[in-house]
Design an enzyme around this catalytic site. Structure first.
Site, PDB file in Angstrom:
ATOM      1  N   ARG A  58      19.697  35.127  20.823  1.00 25.04           N
ATOM      2  CA  ARG A  58      19.927  34.343  22.034  1.00 25.04           C
ATOM      3  C   ARG A  58      20.173  35.207  23.260  1.00 25.04           C
ATOM      4  NH1 ARG A  58      22.718  31.524  17.956  1.00 25.04           N
ATOM      5  NH2 ARG A  58      24.660  32.343  18.777  1.00 25.04           N
ATOM      6  N   GLU A  95      32.337  36.189  13.883  1.00 23.33           N
ATOM      7  CA  GLU A  95      33.390  35.211  13.646  1.00 23.33           C
ATOM      8  C   GLU A  95      33.368  34.757  12.191  1.00 23.33           C
ATOM      9  OE1 GLU A  95      30.972  33.603  16.733  1.00 23.33           O
ATOM     10  OE2 GLU A  95      31.470  35.722  16.697  1.00 23.33           O
TER      11      GLU A  95
END
Length: 172
Positions: A58, A95
């Site tokens: 992205r 994460e």
């Protein structure tokens, strides 16, 4: 433009407890996509930028059009094993897992001013790794630009010596 209105939030993806910010809804709307890139361009215009680097995947859809809008080059930072020439690599924590990034050894010249661009700043693991790769090549990281920042995850703390620009912020 209210970019938050168009970004879809998906709870518990890719795992329970994660609230995924789906920017594909923004990307498919030409006016909103252009507006987001133009807004980021305005927020980084004061920086002296020679090249923009963006991590896969992205970071490509934010960094490449931002580089085009600013009239500078774009450097893709890819996942390990995806670049065909000589690379340097670094691992990092996500994460929800681990990964590694690589960049061509000739992609950033010593002394070049580099802006790192990505869609999201969360814990800062991806971007701090990108910053370290650029610095290993002798580049001067002048800033980091994001479409979205998840403030409660405190990713900025890993970028204390880098100017951070975010278009939108969410708690999580």
């Amino acid at each position: 433009m209210d970019f938050k209105e168009i970004i879809r939030v998906i709870p518990d993806f890719p795992q329970p407890g994660i609230s995924f910010k789906d920017i594909t809804t923004l990307l498919k709307d030409g006016e909103m996509y252009r507006g987001a890139i133009d807004a980021l361009k305005e927020r980084v215009a004061h920086l002296k930028i020679d090249v923009i680097a963006g991590p896969e995947a992205r970071g490509f859809v934010i960094g490449a059009p931002l580089a085009y809008a600013l009239g500078v080059g774009f450097v893709p930072i890819r996942k390990s094993g995806k670049l065909p020439y000589e690379t340097i690599e670094a691992g990092y924590d996500l994460e929800y897992g681990k990964d590694s990034l690589a960049v061509h050894t000739d992609s950033v010249l010593p002394g070049q001013n580099v802006l790192i661009a990505d869609d999201l700043l969360a814990t800062g693991g991806t971007i701090s790794t990108a910053v370290n790769l650029v610095r290993q090549l002798g580049g001067n990281v002048v800033g980091a630009a994001f479409l979205i920042e998840l403030e409660l995850l405190e990713g900025r703390k890993k970028l204390q010596d880098v100017e951070v620009v975010s278009l939108l912020s969410y708690e999580v």
